[in-house]
Design an enzyme around this catalytic site. Structure first.
Site, PDB file in Angstrom:
ATOM      1  N   ASN A  13      -1.860 -11.802   2.209  1.00 48.66           N
ATOM      2  CA  ASN A  13      -2.156 -10.598   1.430  1.00 48.66           C
ATOM      3  C   ASN A  13      -1.271  -9.485   1.999  1.00 48.66           C
ATOM      4  O   ASN A  13      -1.592  -8.887   3.026  1.00 48.66           O
ATOM      5  CB  ASN A  13      -3.648 -10.270   1.576  1.00 48.66           C
ATOM      6  CG  ASN A  13      -4.053  -9.054   0.775  1.00 48.66           C
ATOM      7  OD1 ASN A  13      -3.203  -8.348   0.222  1.00 48.66           O
ATOM      8  ND2 ASN A  13      -5.356  -8.796   0.712  1.00 48.66           N
ATOM      9  N   ARG A  96      -1.661 -13.173  -2.555  1.00 43.63           N
ATOM     10  CA  ARG A  96      -2.355 -12.247  -3.437  1.00 43.63           C
ATOM     11  C   ARG A  96      -1.306 -11.361  -4.104  1.00 43.63           C
ATOM     12  O   ARG A  96      -0.483 -10.737  -3.419  1.00 43.63           O
ATOM     13  CB  ARG A  96      -3.308 -11.373  -2.623  1.00 43.63           C
ATOM     14  CG  ARG A  96      -3.969 -10.340  -3.491  1.00 43.63           C
ATOM     15  CD  ARG A  96      -4.817  -9.397  -2.678  1.00 43.63           C
ATOM     16  NE  ARG A  96      -5.466  -8.458  -3.555  1.00 43.63           N
ATOM     17  CZ  ARG A  96      -5.679  -7.183  -3.266  1.00 43.63           C
ATOM     18  NH1 ARG A  96      -5.276  -6.697  -2.111  1.00 43.63           N
ATOM     19  NH2 ARG A  96      -6.290  -6.404  -4.112  1.00 43.63           N
ATOM     20  N   HIS A 185      -9.537  -6.650  -8.696  1.00 43.38           N
ATOM     21  CA  HIS A 185     -10.549  -7.400  -7.931  1.00 43.38           C
ATOM     22  C   HIS A 185     -10.904  -8.722  -8.615  1.00 43.38           C
ATOM     23  O   HIS A 185     -11.993  -9.266  -8.420  1.00 43.38           O
ATOM     24  CB  HIS A 185     -11.876  -6.603  -7.774  1.00 43.38           C
ATOM     25  CG  HIS A 185     -11.788  -5.382  -6.927  1.00 43.38           C
ATOM     26  ND1 HIS A 185     -12.539  -4.252  -7.204  1.00 43.38           N
ATOM     27  CD2 HIS A 185     -11.079  -5.109  -5.826  1.00 43.38           C
ATOM     28  CE1 HIS A 185     -12.275  -3.327  -6.295  1.00 43.38           C
ATOM     29  NE2 HIS A 185     -11.392  -3.831  -5.442  1.00 43.38           N
ATOM     30  N   ARG A 246     -11.773   7.278  -4.664  1.00 36.69           N
ATOM     31  CA  ARG A 246     -11.315   7.456  -6.051  1.00 36.69           C
ATOM     32  C   ARG A 246     -12.453   7.983  -6.917  1.00 36.69           C
ATOM     33  O   ARG A 246     -13.613   7.587  -6.745  1.00 36.69           O
ATOM     34  CB  ARG A 246     -10.832   6.130  -6.644  1.00 36.69           C
ATOM     35  CG  ARG A 246      -9.631   5.543  -5.951  1.00 36.69           C
ATOM     36  CD  ARG A 246      -9.089   4.363  -6.752  1.00 36.69           C
ATOM     37  NE  ARG A 246      -8.159   3.592  -5.945  1.00 36.69           N
ATOM     38  CZ  ARG A 246      -8.360   2.322  -5.574  1.00 36.69           C
ATOM     39  NH1 ARG A 246      -9.435   1.667  -5.966  1.00 36.69           N
ATOM     40  NH2 ARG A 246      -7.475   1.714  -4.833  1.00 36.69           N
ATOM     41  N   GLU A 389     -12.367 -13.602  -0.970  1.00 33.20           N
ATOM     42  CA  GLU A 389     -11.153 -13.625  -1.780  1.00 33.20           C
ATOM     43  C   GLU A 389     -10.122 -14.600  -1.220  1.00 33.20           C
ATOM     44  O   GLU A 389      -9.395 -15.245  -1.972  1.00 33.20           O
ATOM     45  CB  GLU A 389     -10.580 -12.205  -1.899  1.00 33.20           C
ATOM     46  CG  GLU A 389     -11.501 -11.325  -2.743  1.00 33.20           C
ATOM     47  CD  GLU A 389     -11.174  -9.849  -2.671  1.00 33.20           C
ATOM     48  OE1 GLU A 389     -10.398  -9.387  -3.503  1.00 33.20           O
ATOM     49  OE2 GLU A 389     -11.705  -9.153  -1.787  1.00 33.20           O
TER      50      GLU A 389
END
Ligand code: AMP
Length: 407
Positions: A13, A96, A185, A246, A389
């Protein structure tokens, strides 16, 4: 632990200044090594590597120039544990990749055309895709003969119908600039929705799930029979839920207002909404542990931030309930979803008419296992599902290369 050939997958990743990695053995889905290189390009880069079987961790600090140097350092650490990249047991490297646009609906073996397409998508993912590309290219130089597989954050959401994926703006403009809702995601939503079905003892095709991925970034998705039909993030990860830093949803005219009346530049507004908003903008903290501590001490600012976070979450649960029509489970995952019991309790409070409830005792249990926290009488299961993940990327990568090379 297996020693059969060709069963290992290295998951990478690659961020702009970091590389996270895990080496997994897919014969039993076990982890062999995990690690992280941070602050690449600085004088104080840091590498942390753990060999799982011996439970030893090595840490190293010093300058790591670029991603190539970082991956070489990772390869050296793996080699020290007898897990080097030259091992014949390594079947593939799974990467990823954040943005796959409309092109990539599934994991894909990387070739020049795939690299070119990921590059073409940089305008819609300027922060992420360049780093992901660097990771892939560097891995290719280290093991040119090995399949490199790109696993896209957006892929799970490509099943969304156009009614959910399109914004109501001029079609020609939207198409010219590829403006639509992509969602992110996706690997987590895919993994968690499947794990929820498993927990219920059902096939994914038979289950409708609302997945709430609540980490520092946060997104919700509506999954019907294993396929995503709506998700809260859009063109970028800015849309939807209140997140650590955010804003999530807001009237787009806020941006015009801040530019025209507030005199802010587009870059300043971008930074405001992505980095200085959400929980940190509302109360100065983005860590839910700290926010709950402050709430428990009677801090009103933290309480309001928590209430806004929960209000938005509840709106999405209601919206996705309506989108799905029938809901079998609501699944909480990621840092906040897996750990913050007050968030789970507050998000579901008052939704008994929708068949949703949380059992306080079950909700208070701390565990890293998938579990139900709803009372037996509840029509809709409420679950806590630790996301994974890396395992999902490894599983998808192995399924792809395994088909070609092992069966
Ligand atoms: P993630 O992005 O999934 O790694 O989630 C990170 C976030 O999870 C942190 O910013 C915290 O807000 C939250 N978190 C992690 N551990 C806990 C905990 N024990 N209780 C509440 N929130 C937590």
């Amino acid at each position: 632990m297996s020693s059969s050939r060709d069963t290992r997958i290295l998951v990478l990743n690659s961020g702009s200044s970091s590389v996270k990695y895990q080496l997994l053995d897919m014969s039993d889905s076990s982890r062999l090594a995990v690690g992280l290189v941070e602050r690449i390009g600085e004088e104080t880069s840091r590498l942390k590597h753990t060999h799982v079987e011996s439970d030893t961790t090595r840490e190293w600090s010093g300058p790591i120039r670029d991603h190539e140097a970082a991956l070489k350092a990772v390869a050296e650490e793996l080699a020290k544990d007898g897990l080097g990249l030259d091992s014949p047991e390594l079947a593939a490297i799974g990467h990823r990749v954040v943005h796959g646009g409309q092109t990539f609906t599934a994991p894909t073996v990387v070739d020049d055309a795939v690299l070119a397409e990921i590059e073409r998508l940089i305008p819609v993912a300027p922060l992420h895709n360049p780093a992901n590309l660097t990771g892939i290219r560097t891995a290719q130089t280290l093991r040119p003969d090995l399949p490199q597989v790109a696993v896209f954050d957006t892929a799970f959401h490509t099943t969304m119908p156009e009614s959910a994926a399109r914004y109501a703006i001029d079609t020609a403009t939207a198409d010219a600039h590829r403006v639509r809702r992509y969602g992110f995601h996706g690997t987590s939503h895919a993994y968690v929705s499947r794990a929820t079905a498993k927990l219920l003892g059902k096939a994914p095709e038979d289950v409708n799930v609302i997945v709430l991925h609540l980490g520092n970034g946060a997104s919700a998705s509506a999954v019907r029979g294993g396929r995503c039909v709506d998700t809260s993030m859009g063109l970028t990860p800015l849309e939807g839920l209140v997140m650590g830093t955010r804003s999530g949803d807001l009237d787009p005219a806020v941006i015009f207002h801040l530019a025209r009346v507030g005199g802010m530049s587009i870059d300043e507004i971008d930074t405001l909404l992505n980095k200085k908003s959400g929980l940190i903008g509302l109360c100065g903290d983005n860590d839910m542990r700290e926010i709950r501590r402050r709430v428990d001490e009677g801090d009103e600012e933290a309480q309001l931030a928590f209430d806004i976070y929960i209000h938005r979450l509840k709106k999405y649960i209601g919206a996705y309930y309506a989108v799905l029509g029938r809901v079998d489970a609501v699944a909480f995952t990621a840092g906040v979803g897996e750990n913050a019991s007050p968030v789970r309790e507050a998000a579901v409070a008052g939704l008994e008419e929708l068949g949703l409830a949380v059992d306080s005792e079950l909700n208070a249990v701390r565990s890293d296992r998938p579990r139900l926290i709803s009372p037996e009488y509840a029509r809709v299961a409420v679950a806590v599902i630790p996301t994974d993940e890396e395992l999902e990327i490894a599983t998808q990568t192995y399924a792809l290369v395994g088909r070609n090379t092992h069966q």
